[in-house]
Scaffold this active site. Structure first.
Site, PDB file in Angstrom:
ATOM      1  N   ASP A 323       9.009  65.867  -0.256  1.00  0.00           N
ATOM      2  CA  ASP A 323       7.636  66.368  -0.356  1.00  0.00           C
ATOM      3  C   ASP A 323       6.716  65.457   0.455  1.00  0.00           C
ATOM      4  O   ASP A 323       7.055  64.305   0.739  1.00  0.00           O
ATOM      5  CB  ASP A 323       7.227  66.400  -1.832  1.00  0.00           C
ATOM      6  CG  ASP A 323       5.766  66.745  -2.020  1.00  0.00           C
ATOM      7  OD1 ASP A 323       5.334  67.775  -1.484  1.00  0.00           O
ATOM      8  OD2 ASP A 323       5.061  65.961  -2.678  1.00  0.00           O
ATOM      9  N   ASP A 525       6.586  70.318  -7.653  1.00  0.00           N
ATOM     10  CA  ASP A 525       7.906  69.929  -7.142  1.00  0.00           C
ATOM     11  C   ASP A 525       9.002  70.121  -8.178  1.00  0.00           C
ATOM     12  O   ASP A 525      10.187  70.058  -7.837  1.00  0.00           O
ATOM     13  CB  ASP A 525       7.891  68.457  -6.702  1.00  0.00           C
ATOM     14  CG  ASP A 525       6.942  68.202  -5.547  1.00  0.00           C
ATOM     15  OD1 ASP A 525       6.873  69.063  -4.655  1.00  0.00           O
ATOM     16  OD2 ASP A 525       6.271  67.158  -5.542  1.00  0.00           O
TER      17      ASP A 525
END
Length: 641
Positions: A323, A525
């Site tokens: 990420d 996430d």
């Protein structure tokens, strides 16, 4: 019938509950009995010696039968059956000395394994043992010692020298000198000043200071870490399950070889000798010791791995999906410039925008509020706030209608910024642009940047050196921003403008290149972390959902420990396999020799004890490791806005 049955169940539960504690001291009984019997035999009291050896063998046999029954009720058929058969066979064939030696061998293996596992898990169990139970709360009448459950956000807590910080919060009074070594492995303490964030679980290495709580104790970083540690200790590794499957095959081979030796020679002592050499198998001793050693060493380096299964997977990872915001970057945007229009100057524009953004939880909104507070601006309470996800915030501040957001929000309210400073502005690719309007008129353009972590490029290069073949950046941000951020870094692909479902799809697609590791920190996430072969949550202060979904949690807010954790995992797995195959090989050689009549049951017991000690000591090597192998060596690529 009810009361006796209940009493029996209670007694049985008590015995079962004491079994783990008995393991560490079990060897004392056969050791005492064996030495006593040998002394009696030397003094000519052969009958007393035989009786002593028989008694201690029966004592260990009772514990062993209890363990075997427990395993069978759970559907586990383990190699403890071999020890059970060999001890029973020794007594049945009137070999009390052999039975006592087997009892000592089995009990010694249990005690040695308990000691090794205890030593290996020291770093992890220390986290749980240090959890505070009470805190000193500053009340109107003075200090009050209260249970952690009684603490609430906003409470002021005095942290004395040497105390463990009980909750997450910020320094309110004084300066904090904190030792974070138990959580992150950092050797040197850090100094925090007023209003700087403090993590629970760190130790006050300086003078007393006051912290203002930001979360309840149950939701604090340290409480979450303790829960994760307890879950990690309860998990069984796939390699341990693999050992169970191999153990069944080894058990069948042992029985076949023992039966064949007895049938071919007509001598039951040969069968007993084969059983003795196979008791207990290194397969069930080496694997848990090596894996727990790896878990402990990783915890000492600030990496909490949730069990041996995650450790094994970490050793096999070949693809990294990472990420951007809060993971590869700091996750906290910083105001770099302000361009104002009309009657409001840059300071007043920031004050109005920050006042409205107090009602938003967006990272950019928080950045504006923190910047305003850093400048000591007086913020007003916003009214009738409406937040449009991905667009911005609208509401009333001091009787004026204020808009803070992107170009689409301004178009929705028919606010036109003069080019090239407004919506048509082509900002720097790595800069986030926030537009501010008051009463339908453009007021300011605020530019913010979320910079790359200082260790970001260096860590990605080190991961390449660790054998990661492919690195993919997956972000919900704009492609131009993402590509500008990783320019010059060892990143193979950039996937931008992703929602949580799309991130999960990226993880699934990357599996064609090998086992996938996903690194992230936010709630968005969590699905991708759960979908990956291995999910890694970055930072102890990350979202709880991410930490729960992940298999590994980096306890320090940095990517730096990750390469070293991979090396630790690979070394622990390699040592476990090495111990298994070497131990199995030596045991098989001894079993064949026993089947051919070259080893008596007594000599076989001594040989197997040597093998067991050797494989456990070898497995403990996983507590150590290369000192420099995992340290990043590539210079970080500096990044600007």
């Amino acid at each position: 019938m009810t009361k006796p049955a209940a009493g029996f169940r209670k007694m049985r539960g008590s015995v079962v509950g004491w079994l783990p504690q008995l393991r560490g001291w079990l060897a004392v009984v056969p050791l005492f009995g064996l030495s006593t019997g040998l002394s009696a035999h030397a003094l000519g009291h052969a009958h007393f010696a035989a009786t002593t050896w028989t008694v201690v063998t029966l004592a260990v046999l009772v514990v062993l039968v209890t363990q075997v029954v427990r395993s069978l009720t759970k559907g586990d058929v383990g190699l403890d059956l071999v020890a059970l058969l060999s001890m029973s066979g020794a007594l049945a064939l009137s070999q009390p000395l052999t039975g006592a030696v087997i009892a000592l061998m089995y009990a010694g293996g249990q005690s040695l394994e308990a000691y090794a596992a205890g030593r290996a898990g020291k770093a992890m169990t220390a986290l749980v043992a240090r959890q505070p139970r009470t805190a000193l709360r500053e009340d109107v009448g003075g200090l009050t010692e209260v249970l952690l459950a009684a603490l609430a956000p906003g409470d002021h807590i005095l942290v004395r020298a040497g105390d463990v910080v009980p909750v997450d919060g910020r320094v309110f009074r004084g300066s904090a000198v904190l030792d974070r070594s138990s959580l992150t492995g950092e050797a040197l303490p850090i100094t925090l000043l007023a209003n700087e964030p403090v993590l629970s679980g760190t130790v006050n290495a300086g003078t007393p200071f006051t912290v203002v709580a930001e979360r309840p104790a149950a939701d604090s970083t340290y409480a979450g870490i303790v829960r994760l540690v307890e879950a990690a200790q309860a998990r069984k590794a796939p390699m341990a399950h693999l050992a169970d499957r191999y153990g069944l095959a080894f058990l069948a081979l042992t029985l076949l070889l023992a039966g064949g030796a007895w049938s071919a020679s007509g001598d039951p002592l040969r069968a007993l000798a084969v059983l003795v050499v196979a008791t207990p198998c290194p397969l069930i001793l080496a694997v848990p010791v090596a894996l727990v050693s790896g878990l402990s060493r990783a915890a000492g380096n600030g990496v909490l791995i949730k069990g041996g299964g995650a450790l094994e997977t970490l050793a096999e990872i070949r693809v990294l999906v990472i990420d951007k915001t809060g993971t590869l970057t700091h996750g906290s945007a910083r105001l770099t410039s302000t361009r104002s229009f009309g009657p409001y100057d840059a300071v007043e524009a920031l004050r109005l925008a920050a006042s409205l953004d107090q009602a938003s939880g967006h990272p950019i909104a928080r950045a504006l509020v923190e910047e305003a507070r850093r400048r000591a601006l007086v913020l007003s309470q916003p009214q009738n706030v409406t937040e449009s996800p991905g667009e911005g915030v609208s509401g009333w501040v001091e009787g004026r209608h204020v808009l803070v957001g992107g170009p689409r929000l301004m178009r929705m309210h028919d606010v036109r910024f003069p080019p090239p400073d407004g919506a048509g502005l082509v900002a720097a690719a790595a800069t986030a642009t926030v537009l501010v309007a008051v009463e339908g008129a453009p007021v300011a353009v605020l530019e913010l940047v979320d910079p790359l972590r200082n260790d970001g490029g260096r860590t990605l290069a080190a991961l390449r050196e660790c054998g990661i073949k492919r690195i993919v950046l997956a972000t919900g941000d704009r492609r131009a921003v993402a590509e500008a951020l990783v320019a010059g870094l060892p990143v193979d692909a950039v996937a931008a403008d992703l929602d949580p479902a799309a991130k999960t799809d990226i993880v699934a697609a990357e599996r064609r290149s090998g086992p996938v590791m996903m690194v992230g920190d936010g709630i968005n996430d969590a699905p991708a972390l759960a979908a990956a072969d291995l999910g890694i949550a970055l930072g102890a202060r990350g979202a709880a959902a991410a930490a729960e979904a992940a298999d590994v949690v980096l306890l320090v807010d940095s990517l730096a420990p990750l390469p070293q954790a991979i090396l630790i995992a690979r070394r622990a797995r390699a040592i476990a396999l090495q111990s298994v195959w070497v131990g199995l090989g030596l045991s098989l050689v001894g079993m064949v020799a026993a089947a051919l009549g070259h080893l008596s049951p007594l000599r076989g017991a001594v040989l197997q004890e040597i093998i067991d000690v050797a494989v456990i000591l070898n497995a403990l090597r996983a507590l150590g490791g290369p000192q420099d192998g995992g340290e990043p060596t590539t210079q970080d690529v500096p990044r600007g806005a």
